[in-house]
Design a protein around this motif. Structure first.
Motif, mmCIF file in Angstrom:
data_model
loop_
_atom_site.group_PDB
_atom_site.id
_atom_site.type_symbol
_atom_site.label_atom_id
_atom_site.label_comp_id
_atom_site.label_asym_id
_atom_site.label_seq_id
_atom_site.Cartn_x
_atom_site.Cartn_y
_atom_site.Cartn_z
ATOM 1 N N ASN A 51 0.817 -1.220 0.000
ATOM 2 C CA ASN A 51 0.000 0.000 0.000
ATOM 3 C C ASN A 51 0.846 1.264 0.000
ATOM 4 O O ASN A 51 0.341 2.358 -0.270
ATOM 5 C CB ASN A 51 -0.942 0.026 1.199
ATOM 6 N N THR A 57 -7.613 -2.559 2.458
ATOM 7 C CA THR A 57 -8.630 -2.169 1.487
ATOM 8 C C THR A 57 -9.175 -0.774 1.791
ATOM 9 O O THR A 57 -8.977 -0.226 2.885
ATOM 10 C CB THR A 57 -9.801 -3.155 1.510
ATOM 11 N N ALA A 80 -5.076 2.933 -1.383
ATOM 12 C CA ALA A 80 -5.999 1.804 -1.481
ATOM 13 C C ALA A 80 -6.217 1.447 -2.945
ATOM 14 O O ALA A 80 -6.350 2.331 -3.797
ATOM 15 C CB ALA A 80 -7.330 2.153 -0.832
ATOM 16 N N SER A 112 -8.408 -1.454 -5.529
ATOM 17 C CA SER A 112 -9.408 -2.510 -5.603
ATOM 18 C C SER A 112 -8.718 -3.812 -5.987
ATOM 19 O O SER A 112 -7.598 -3.818 -6.515
ATOM 20 C CB SER A 112 -10.479 -2.173 -6.641
ATOM 21 N N VAL A 113 -9.391 -4.934 -5.727
ATOM 22 C CA VAL A 113 -8.840 -6.234 -6.113
ATOM 23 C C VAL A 113 -8.595 -6.264 -7.615
ATOM 24 O O VAL A 113 -7.551 -6.742 -8.073
ATOM 25 C CB VAL A 113 -9.793 -7.369 -5.688
ATOM 26 N N SER A 137 -9.524 -13.297 1.745
ATOM 27 C CA SER A 137 -9.936 -12.289 2.716
ATOM 28 C C SER A 137 -9.281 -12.532 4.072
ATOM 29 O O SER A 137 -9.446 -13.609 4.668
ATOM 30 C CB SER A 137 -11.461 -12.321 2.872
ATOM 31 N N GLU A 188 -16.271 -7.269 -0.766
ATOM 32 C CA GLU A 188 -16.357 -5.863 -0.358
ATOM 33 C C GLU A 188 -16.227 -5.679 1.142
ATOM 34 O O GLU A 188 -15.929 -4.584 1.609
ATOM 35 C CB GLU A 188 -17.672 -5.259 -0.856
ATOM 36 N N ARG A 240 -8.554 -6.653 4.744
ATOM 37 C CA ARG A 240 -7.208 -6.942 4.255
ATOM 38 C C ARG A 240 -7.322 -8.086 3.255
ATOM 39 O O ARG A 240 -7.973 -9.088 3.523
ATOM 40 C CB ARG A 240 -6.281 -7.322 5.415
ATOM 41 N N VAL A 241 -6.683 -7.919 2.110
ATOM 42 C CA VAL A 241 -6.738 -8.936 1.067
ATOM 43 C C VAL A 241 -5.355 -9.548 0.881
ATOM 44 O O VAL A 241 -4.353 -8.824 0.801
ATOM 45 C CB VAL A 241 -7.230 -8.356 -0.273
#
Length: 255
Positions: free
Chosen positions: A112, A143, A204, A206-207, A226, A235, A239-240
């Motif tokens: 990030n 995220t 941030a 998006s996936v 996830s 959504e 944290r991904v």
């Protein structure tokens, strides 16, 4: 850049479930046939994950842009009788290794800190370049939901063993950008408290954006989980965890 904050970082991160995360990473690596060999930890910080993966049998390299963080990591290695880890003081955008590795890992939202898609692609290309054939890249990212709903525009104060931390957070939802303003009052060797300030900025994504950047870098996207579970990211994820594989390039060279 972590400088003074490095000395209180572990106190601030004492709620991070490093053991559970290490079990997740180790299981994932082994599922992909990586039961040993060289693994590089990008943004290794004070070495908590690096040391755990070393204990799991991997030959570890820790990479970080903060010399203060690396100093703490090295000290931990000596204290825990694990001094064989190679630590490199490098900006990830200029990553340079001595050869290929079986896997890269990166935890605690290091990615990030790459504030543009171009920076993400740059680092992903470097990772792909230094991965062995079929090598794995596992990394996590916070995220927009986490920045917006958990951190938000809040201020918190923490009393720590070394002093006091004032953490002012600001999230620009339109830009997807989060800024931490840290003010620290840390005790020096004379018993007096010195004030220092640091500013940290994260982005941030998006996936889908991350998948697009991995693809643009020549990597093969595998999965997005996830919060260090095997549940698919959605959504509600704060944290991904992304999993990608080395993408073979005919003219692959060290950058």
């Amino acid at each position: 850049m972590y400088s003074e904050f490095a000395w209180i970082y572990d106190d601030c991160m004492d709620n991070v479930p490093y053991d559970r995360w290490a079990e997740f990473l180790t299981a994932l690596l082994r599922e992909h046939g990586l039961t040993g060999g060289i693994v590089a930890d990008l943004g290794c910080g004070t070495g908590e994950m690096t040391l755990r993966l070393a204990a799991a049998g991997y030959d570890m390299i820790g990479v970080d842009a903060s010399e203060e963080m690396l100093e703490i990591a090295r000290e931990k290695g000596y204290d825990r009788e694990c001094s064989s880890i190679l630590y490199l003081h490098q900006d990830l955008r200029e990553l340079e290794l001595f050869g290929t590795v079986g896997a890269f890992v990166s935890v605690c939202d290091t990615m990030n800190y790459l504030l543009t898609r171009d920076e993400l692609i740059r680092v992903f290309r470097l990772v792909n370049n230094y991965l062995e054939r079929g090598g794995l890249f596992v990394f996590d990212m916070k995220t927009a939901r986490y920045y917006r709903d958990v951190l938000g525009d809040r201020t918190r104060t923490e009393q720590l063993s070394e002093g006091v931390l004032i953490w002012e957070n600001a999230y620009d939802e339109a830009a997807g950008r989060n800024e931490y303003a840290l003010t620290m009052f840390l005790e020096n060797k004379d018993g007096l408290y010195e004030r220092s300030e640091e500013r940290h900025v994260q982005q941030a994504y998006s996936v889908q954006e991350v998948i697009e950047c991995l693809t643009a870098a020549g990597m093969e996207f595998v999965a997005a989980y996830s919060d260090y579970t095997r549940e698919p990211a959605d959504e509600a994820s704060e944290r991904v965890v992304f999993v990608a594989k080395e993408g073979f390039q005919k003219n692959k060279t060290y950058l």
